[in-house]
Design an enzyme around this catalytic site. Structure first.
Site, PDB file in Angstrom:
ATOM      1  N   ASN A 224      -6.663  -6.377   4.173  1.00  0.00           N
ATOM      2  CA  ASN A 224      -5.260  -6.738   3.896  1.00  0.00           C
ATOM      3  C   ASN A 224      -5.273  -7.981   3.011  1.00  0.00           C
ATOM      4  O   ASN A 224      -6.342  -8.525   2.705  1.00  0.00           O
ATOM      5  CB  ASN A 224      -4.500  -6.981   5.208  1.00  0.00           C
ATOM      6  CG  ASN A 224      -2.996  -7.066   4.984  1.00  0.00           C
ATOM      7  OD1 ASN A 224      -2.403  -6.178   4.353  1.00  0.00           O
ATOM      8  ND2 ASN A 224      -2.361  -8.113   5.465  1.00  0.00           N
TER       9      ASN A 224
ATOM     10  N   ALA B 145       0.806  -1.231   0.000  1.00  0.00           N
ATOM     11  CA  ALA B 145       0.000   0.000   0.000  1.00  0.00           C
ATOM     12  C   ALA B 145       0.843   1.288   0.000  1.00  0.00           C
ATOM     13  O   ALA B 145       0.653   2.159  -0.861  1.00  0.00           O
ATOM     14  CB  ALA B 145      -0.977  -0.040   1.169  1.00  0.00           C
TER      15      ALA B 145
ATOM     16  N   ASP C  57      -4.059  -2.590   4.001  1.00  0.00           N
ATOM     17  CA  ASP C  57      -4.290  -1.798   2.785  1.00  0.00           C
ATOM     18  C   ASP C  57      -5.300  -0.689   3.014  1.00  0.00           C
ATOM     19  O   ASP C  57      -5.329   0.312   2.277  1.00  0.00           O
ATOM     20  CB  ASP C  57      -4.743  -2.696   1.637  1.00  0.00           C
ATOM     21  CG  ASP C  57      -3.549  -3.403   1.039  1.00  0.00           C
ATOM     22  OD1 ASP C  57      -3.106  -4.409   1.626  1.00  0.00           O
ATOM     23  OD2 ASP C  57      -3.009  -2.910   0.030  1.00  0.00           O
TER      24      ASP C  57
ATOM     25  N   GLN D  16       3.963 -13.429  -2.205  1.00  0.00           N
ATOM     26  CA  GLN D  16       4.735 -12.299  -1.680  1.00  0.00           C
ATOM     27  C   GLN D  16       5.533 -12.701  -0.445  1.00  0.00           C
ATOM     28  O   GLN D  16       6.586 -12.138  -0.153  1.00  0.00           O
ATOM     29  CB  GLN D  16       3.798 -11.126  -1.331  1.00  0.00           C
ATOM     30  CG  GLN D  16       3.187 -10.415  -2.512  1.00  0.00           C
ATOM     31  CD  GLN D  16       1.847 -11.006  -2.931  1.00  0.00           C
ATOM     32  OE1 GLN D  16       1.595 -12.187  -2.745  1.00  0.00           O
ATOM     33  NE2 GLN D  16       0.977 -10.187  -3.498  1.00  0.00           N
TER      34      GLN D  16
HETATM   35  O1  MRU Z   1      -1.243  -7.221  -3.394  1.00  0.00           O
HETATM   36  P1  MRU Z   1      -0.134  -6.630  -2.590  1.00  0.00           P
HETATM   37  O2  MRU Z   1       1.106  -7.435  -2.647  1.00  0.00           O
HETATM   38  O3  MRU Z   1       0.083  -5.180  -2.904  1.00  0.00           O
HETATM   39  O4  MRU Z   1      -0.677  -6.701  -1.095  1.00  0.00           O
HETATM   40  C1  MRU Z   1       0.098  -6.121  -0.081  1.00  0.00           C
HETATM   41  C2  MRU Z   1      -0.470  -6.307   1.283  1.00  0.00           C
HETATM   42  O5  MRU Z   1      -1.508  -6.878   1.479  1.00  0.00           O
HETATM   43  C3  MRU Z   1       0.292  -5.631   2.391  1.00  0.00           C
HETATM   44  O6  MRU Z   1       0.126  -6.321   3.590  1.00  0.00           O
HETATM   45  C4  MRU Z   1      -0.223  -4.189   2.580  1.00  0.00           C
HETATM   46  O7  MRU Z   1      -0.258  -3.513   1.354  1.00  0.00           O
HETATM   47  C5  MRU Z   1       0.600  -3.435   3.542  1.00  0.00           C
HETATM   48  S1  MRU Z   1       2.219  -3.096   2.914  1.00  0.00           S
HETATM   49  C6  MRU Z   1       3.046  -2.238   4.103  1.00  0.00           C
END
Ligand code: MRU
Length: 343
Positions: free
Chosen positions: A249, A51, A239, A198
């Site tokens: 999230n 995010a 998010d 991820q």
């Molecule tokens: O789809 P992504 O990889 O962007 O999802 C990211 C997440 O869910 C993270 O936990 C969130 O963005 C916080 S990042 C500090």
């Protein structure tokens, strides 16, 4: 301390320089985004993700995308910036940081008098501030969160909310980095995070690079690890955090929160103020990004579900506030009852 710069300006500020996260952990590649299409594509395909990082990339990308129109009159230039911001914002709907950062840059443009050149300078300055503020917020999150980690703490985290996902140390991983920096023992269980991995690709990469012990587990192994007493606390990112404390999230976060509650394990959400969305009353109102079914039905180039099988790929889920022990924020640790009616 962690020294990853996931998003920054190129030296002449004509491009946004990102680490291409699609290539990790096999290759470390930096890319310069020089047009609106490149910025949108990088955010949509998760070359840049997390995010706060997409907020920073969106803000800088907006400046890069409108440079070519700086010869226009001030009003036409600002109208173009507004329209460009809308296009960038539509690439990923769940993380509020993206629209928040774009709004900041557009508002700054509108508040800047004189000509387009002056407006562009102000926009770049605002995007730079967003990056610098995020870096500082990550450090404050780390300093607040480290107080929750006893020596030898075993932290379970999901997805990647580390340095790759922000302009600084990360959010969920910031307390871990600060603990390690202070000489505390700390280790991490990283869920692999289907479907785009991820956790295994990114969280494990950046922790290993920093010399912090990390074990990757399948998402479905979290329950038995908790039951075996191998998890002291969970820390995840966010998010979008809405007024009542519900959290969007990465999909799977809700399941982990339910498991943590069942096993009596504290469940913390780490986030900067930029992730708060006071305009939504509860998590029911959050738009959940639906991504291409191929992310689930293929592994690399190989199909793993039969032709014609229906596949769901909601990228996020909502964890109700009642399952959250506390928020770790740049303003300290926030305990229930939660009230995020303002940022
Ligand atoms: O789809 P992504 O990889 O962007 O999802 C990211 C997440 O869910 C993270 O936990 C969130 O963005 C916080 S990042 C500090």
């Amino acid at each position: 301390m962690q020294s990853i710069e996931s998003v920054r300006w190129s030296p002449n500020q004509r491009a946004v320089r990102i680490i291409d996260q699609r290539k990790l952990p096999n290759e470390y590649v930096e890319r310069d985004l020089t047009s609106l299409d490149e910025v949108c594509d990088a955010i949509r395909t998760l070359a840049v993700r997390g995010a706060p990082a997409i907020g920073i990339c969106g803000a800088m990308g907006l400046c890069v995308a409108v440079v070519a129109h700086a010869a226009a009159g001030r009003d036409a230039f600002i109208a173009r910036a507004r329209d460009t911001a809308r296009r960038i914002a539509s690439t990923r709907p769940t993380a509020v940081n993206l629209s928040w950062a774009l709004d900041r840059v557009v508002n700054r443009a509108e508040a800047t008098p004189r000509n387009s050149a002056a407006v562009l300078i102000a926009m770049r300055d605002e995007a730079t501030r967003i990056l610098e503020e995020d870096r500082a917020m990550c450090l404050r999150i780390g300093e607040a969160g480290v107080e929750l980690l006893k020596n030898g703490a075993r932290v379970l985290t999901h997805c990647n909310a580390g340095a790759l996902a922000t302009g600084g140390l990360g959010t969920a991983l910031a307390p871990v980095y600060v603990a390690a920096e202070r000489g505390q023992e700390v280790s991490v269980l990283a869920t692999e995070t289907r479907p785009l991995l991820q956790g295994s690709r990114l969280t494990a990469w950046e922790l290993t690079r920093a010399g912090i012990p990390v074990t990757v587990i399948t998402d479905s192994a979290a329950a038995s690890r908790m039951r075996a007493g191998e998890v002291d606390l969970c820390i995840v990112g966010a998010d979008r955090v809405v007024a009542n404390g519900d959290v969007a999230n990465k999909v799977g976060t809700y399941a982990l929160a339910v498991l943590a509650r069942h096993h009596g394990i504290p469940f913390y959400v780490a986030m900067p103020t930029s992730t708060i969305d006071p305009s939504l009353a509860s998590g029911d109102e959050i738009i959940i990004e639906q991504r291409d079914s191929k992310e689930v039905s293929t592994l690399g180039e190989r199909r793993i579900t039969a032709d014609g099988v229906v596949v769901g790929n909601a990228a996020f889920d909502v964890t109700p506030a009642e399952l959250i022990t506390a928020f770790i924020t740049d303003k300290g640790v926030i305990h229930p009852p939660f009230d995020f009616k303002s940022k």
